[in-house]
Design a protein around this motif. Structure first.
Motif, mmCIF file in Angstrom:
data_model
loop_
_atom_site.group_PDB
_atom_site.id
_atom_site.type_symbol
_atom_site.label_atom_id
_atom_site.label_comp_id
_atom_site.label_asym_id
_atom_site.label_seq_id
_atom_site.Cartn_x
_atom_site.Cartn_y
_atom_site.Cartn_z
ATOM 1 N N THR A 1 -9.182 -9.406 7.373
ATOM 2 C CA THR A 1 -8.233 -11.059 6.635
ATOM 3 C C THR A 1 -7.724 -10.936 5.238
ATOM 4 N N ARG A 2 -7.955 -10.327 4.443
ATOM 5 C CA ARG A 2 -7.657 -9.533 2.846
ATOM 6 C C ARG A 2 -7.602 -8.426 2.618
ATOM 7 N N PRO A 3 -7.358 -7.296 3.273
ATOM 8 C CA PRO A 3 -6.878 -6.255 3.400
ATOM 9 C C PRO A 3 -6.386 -5.467 1.348
ATOM 10 N N LEU A 4 -7.153 -4.995 0.868
ATOM 11 C CA LEU A 4 -7.100 -4.847 0.024
ATOM 12 C C LEU A 4 -6.281 -3.683 -0.684
ATOM 13 N N ALA A 5 -4.661 -3.839 -1.483
ATOM 14 C CA ALA A 5 -3.748 -2.353 -1.471
ATOM 15 C C ALA A 5 -4.308 -2.162 -2.591
ATOM 16 N N ARG A 6 -4.216 -0.986 -2.891
ATOM 17 C CA ARG A 6 -4.910 -0.449 -4.042
ATOM 18 C C ARG A 6 -4.086 0.099 -5.237
ATOM 19 N N THR A 7 -2.797 -1.687 -5.647
ATOM 20 C CA THR A 7 -2.346 -0.911 -6.803
ATOM 21 C C THR A 7 -2.491 -0.430 -8.098
ATOM 22 N N THR A 8 -3.906 -0.718 -8.018
ATOM 23 C CA THR A 8 -4.432 -0.659 -10.006
ATOM 24 C C THR A 8 -4.297 1.324 -9.908
ATOM 25 N N GLU A 9 -5.073 1.356 -8.624
ATOM 26 C CA GLU A 9 -5.331 2.892 -8.303
ATOM 27 C C GLU A 9 -3.906 3.558 -8.278
ATOM 28 N N GLY A 10 -3.204 3.326 -8.014
ATOM 29 C CA GLY A 10 -1.811 3.706 -7.053
ATOM 30 C C GLY A 10 -0.961 3.912 -8.986
ATOM 31 N N SER B 1 0.812 -0.974 -0.108
ATOM 32 C CA SER B 1 0.106 0.173 0.608
ATOM 33 C C SER B 1 1.379 1.273 0.281
ATOM 34 N N ASP B 2 2.190 1.398 0.521
ATOM 35 C CA ASP B 2 2.793 2.851 0.656
ATOM 36 C C ASP B 2 3.618 3.089 -0.713
ATOM 37 N N VAL B 3 3.979 1.722 -1.227
ATOM 38 C CA VAL B 3 4.095 1.559 -2.987
ATOM 39 C C VAL B 3 2.966 2.045 -3.622
ATOM 40 N N ALA B 4 2.236 1.671 -3.740
ATOM 41 C CA ALA B 4 1.030 2.105 -4.095
ATOM 42 C C ALA B 4 1.051 3.860 -4.197
ATOM 43 N N ALA B 5 0.661 4.374 -2.711
ATOM 44 C CA ALA B 5 0.299 5.980 -2.886
ATOM 45 C C ALA B 5 1.565 6.977 -2.493
ATOM 46 N N MET B 6 2.175 6.171 -3.249
ATOM 47 C CA MET B 6 3.714 6.496 -3.739
ATOM 48 C C MET B 6 3.600 6.997 -5.480
ATOM 49 N N GLY B 7 2.430 6.404 -6.060
ATOM 50 C CA GLY B 7 2.233 6.079 -7.331
ATOM 51 C C GLY B 7 2.836 5.150 -8.259
ATOM 52 N N ALA B 8 3.670 4.405 -7.537
ATOM 53 C CA ALA B 8 4.381 3.484 -8.136
ATOM 54 C C ALA B 8 4.098 1.896 -8.491
ATOM 55 N N GLN B 9 4.966 1.170 -9.605
ATOM 56 C CA GLN B 9 4.317 0.237 -9.977
ATOM 57 C C GLN B 9 4.981 -0.796 -9.060
ATOM 58 N N PRO B 10 4.334 -2.011 -8.094
ATOM 59 C CA PRO B 10 5.353 -3.067 -7.179
ATOM 60 C C PRO B 10 5.904 -3.759 -7.950
ATOM 61 N N ILE B 11 6.797 -4.029 -7.575
ATOM 62 C CA ILE B 11 8.354 -4.804 -8.233
ATOM 63 C C ILE B 11 8.422 -5.983 -7.347
ATOM 64 N N GLY B 12 8.482 -5.388 -5.955
ATOM 65 C CA GLY B 12 9.148 -7.026 -4.981
ATOM 66 C C GLY B 12 9.004 -7.046 -4.014
ATOM 67 N N LEU B 13 9.053 -7.771 -3.146
ATOM 68 C CA LEU B 13 8.945 -7.585 -1.162
ATOM 69 C C LEU B 13 10.027 -8.509 -0.275
ATOM 70 N N VAL C 1 -1.979 14.336 -10.322
ATOM 71 C CA VAL C 1 -2.139 14.628 -9.191
ATOM 72 C C VAL C 1 -1.284 14.879 -8.726
ATOM 73 N N THR C 2 -1.627 16.103 -7.636
ATOM 74 C CA THR C 2 -0.703 16.581 -6.827
ATOM 75 C C THR C 2 0.109 16.077 -6.062
ATOM 76 N N SER C 3 -0.941 15.033 -4.789
ATOM 77 C CA SER C 3 -0.635 14.460 -3.948
ATOM 78 C C SER C 3 -1.248 13.275 -3.485
ATOM 79 N N CYS C 4 -0.485 12.518 -2.731
ATOM 80 C CA CYS C 4 -1.227 10.890 -2.071
ATOM 81 C C CYS C 4 -0.730 10.504 -1.071
ATOM 82 N N GLN C 5 -1.674 9.796 -0.269
ATOM 83 C CA GLN C 5 -0.653 9.066 0.503
ATOM 84 C C GLN C 5 -1.956 8.193 1.049
ATOM 85 N N ASP C 6 -1.834 6.872 1.835
ATOM 86 C CA ASP C 6 -2.405 5.868 1.889
ATOM 87 C C ASP C 6 -3.480 6.655 3.525
#
Lengths: 361, 361
Positions: free
Chosen positions: A219-228, A98-110, A237-242
């Motif tokens: 149990t299944r929290p949804l990180a907003r990756t597509t939205e991000g 979710s933190d990566v999504a909140a930066m408007g980035a595409q997650p690539i790994g964990l 977009v001028t600012s973003c945060q989760d």
């Protein structure tokens, strides 16, 4: 400090201690020599206190990276037996991605850090890792490493990585007067679930489908990756945060970082049906629940009204949604406008505790 | 699994559970589509079980990244009052940066996860962060973010990042028959310190300068960052790993990953004077101490004899050192050759515990 010791809470420690301590280190680094493999630019460091740090490398991609510990076995819902080890692993990944999504980035790994107690069997350990694995799959961020080993209890922490185009990272600090304040989906479900399941009245007095909806927020929290990614690529977009610190804290944080105020309209806030049901049963006001310390992973972002229509088109094409909840205004105040027209501070639990007393957890 | 639960130790969980579970995820990812900002290649993932993961981006730099939790307040030397909170913060950074150095990469940043108990005062919290800060400074990897918040005790974890040229990352898997096995400096100090300070005989029976040297292996551990960069840029190193699991485990890990054997020569192993003193006082054999579970952050690497001279020149110009301790041989066995010529398994505590019993910590 002589004699009397102070006990600050988390936001105070971040603001007063960490920012001061690491700000000059980030600055010194920004101006230092290139590495043997070329120049690396630290674009967003600890002093920025954003969702993630941002690095620029030699090519046309920037790295976005953040770490989050989750309380895991200290979650009340785990203690009540409502969450299993699989769910804790899943949650760990969602919170980090979710933190990566909140930066408007595409997650690539964990990278996951999983420390387990001696009494944990292989099958339970495997459930933790399976939850991590499945969430990594769901959010498109493969598990690429980390650390496993012993501890006195299950300890879960992770680091999520993402990439964006140069300058594409969405910070908390760019909101401008006149922008619309938008939200990817209503908040409050996680907070309502926590209130409902800890209530002594828990029984069959709420419909089964609401119970399931409430529980699934944990149990299944949804990180907003597509939205991000759509927000990051939009260029408008001028600012973003989760909203993982709660909606109120998120709005105040964007306003503070951007040096602006906000007006949030009661008439635009949506209250999920399950949240409304919980509030009825427990005799709670819904607004403090959706604005307070409900740990949801929605994205708050700001965009000018002119650009908002184009952005809506991009969201529709991607099959996702958002709604506006307020506007950015001059000054530093975040104000709530009730349907009656009455103005007040935002409802919900205060984010900052009294800095003079030991923090509560 | 039905009925009877198994309890594997850490290496077994890594090998049997994690590798299997995440291997296909890494493979699937390697062949997947580009992100909106361009192609990202996962070059080394969880299935590789190396010190770090490696990503390739669009430019001429590759990202090296690893996470390590440290036991911190559970260190015996902390429980004895010999380490302070500053030291724990410092140690956290050294342990993490060492993994980046072991990949032959230049450290560029660190994210720290610091969770603190409610009773921790601001001044003690500041000591933790100051230790992190100063170690970041010492190793050239600025703290760029992470997570702070509450927990029931001090919990420390971090993620270190580094960059290297394309293909420059040093894996565990490239050692070739005929290569020399080299070490950046003698091991054993951390293990000897642990043995010495937990001994009931601790008093003035060892010279003060040895005491200080022993203790500093825990208070100011040295990550071999300069050595790592020289090794990575040399283009001749065939494998590398740090000795944070102990020298024996490191040698066996490189041999296993590379599909080779090794012969380690007693006559080439160096025993630090302080380690020898501790062994005299405690009536211990020195070889198991320097080969066993001593948590030092030296680098083991392999290089062909032809390239070794040139590498030595590069080390001398950088003011750093290494020495050879053995050779890579055919087959899968790692063998110890005593000065007498007698061959035996490597001395030191076994790395792998019995997988059928609960792990020990």
């Amino acid at each position: 400090m002589s004699g009397e010791e102070r006990y600050s809470d988390e936001p105070t420690r971040l603001a007063e201690l960490v920012k001061v301590m690491f700000g000059d280190q980030a600055l010194a680094y920004r101006s230092r020599e290139a590495t043997p493999s070329g120049r690396v630019r630290l674009l967003v460091g600890a002093d920025s206190q954003d969702d993630c740090a941002v690095f620029g490398f030699s090519g046309e991609q920037q790295l976005v990276i953040g770490s989050d510990y989750v309380r895991g076995p200290k979650f009340r819902l785990y203690e009540y037996g409502l969450l299993g080890e699989y769910d804790l692993g899943y949650y760990l990944v969602a919170a980090n991605v979710s933190d990566v999504a909140a930066m408007g980035a595409q997650p690539i790994g964990l990278l996951s850090v999983v420390r387990y107690p001696p009494e944990m069997s292989d099958s339970v350990f495997r459930q933790v890792m399976q939850g991590i694995r499945d969430a990594c799959e769901a959010f498109g961020a493969p598990n690429v490493g980390g650390d496993i080993g012993g501890a006195e209890r299950l300890i879960l922490s992770a680091t999520a990585l993402g990439v964006c185009r140069p300058g594409g990272a969405l910070l908390r600090s760019g909101a401008k007067t006149g922008d619309l304040v938008c939200l990817t989906a209503p908040t409050g479900m996680a907070g309502a679930a926590a209130a409902y399941f800890r209530s002594p009245r828990v029984c069959a007095d709420i419909e089964q489908n609401y119970r399931e909806e409430l529980l699934s927020s944990w149990t299944r929290p949804l990180a907003r990756t597509t939205e991000g990614v759509v927000l990051g690529n939009s260029g408008v977009v001028t600012s973003c945060q989760d909203t993982s610190d709660g909606l109120k804290a998120t709005l105040e944080s964007i306003a503070f970082s951007s040096g602006v105020g906000m007006t949030v309209f009661e008439r635009e806030l949506r209250i999920p049906e399950a949240v409304r049901k919980v509030c009825e049963y427990l005799n709670l006001e819904p607004l403090p629940v959706i604005m307070g310390d409900s740990v949801d992973f929605e994205l708050v972002f700001t965009v000018s009204p002119v650009d908002c229509d184009r952005l809506r088109g991009e969201f529709e094409r991607a099959g996702i949604d958002f709604h506006s909840i307020g506007v950015v205004v001059d000054g530093g105040e975040v104000v709530f406008e009730a349907s009656s027209g009455k103005l007040s501070p935002l409802p919900g639990k205060a984010w900052r505790h009294t800095p003079e007393s030991p923090p509560h957890h």
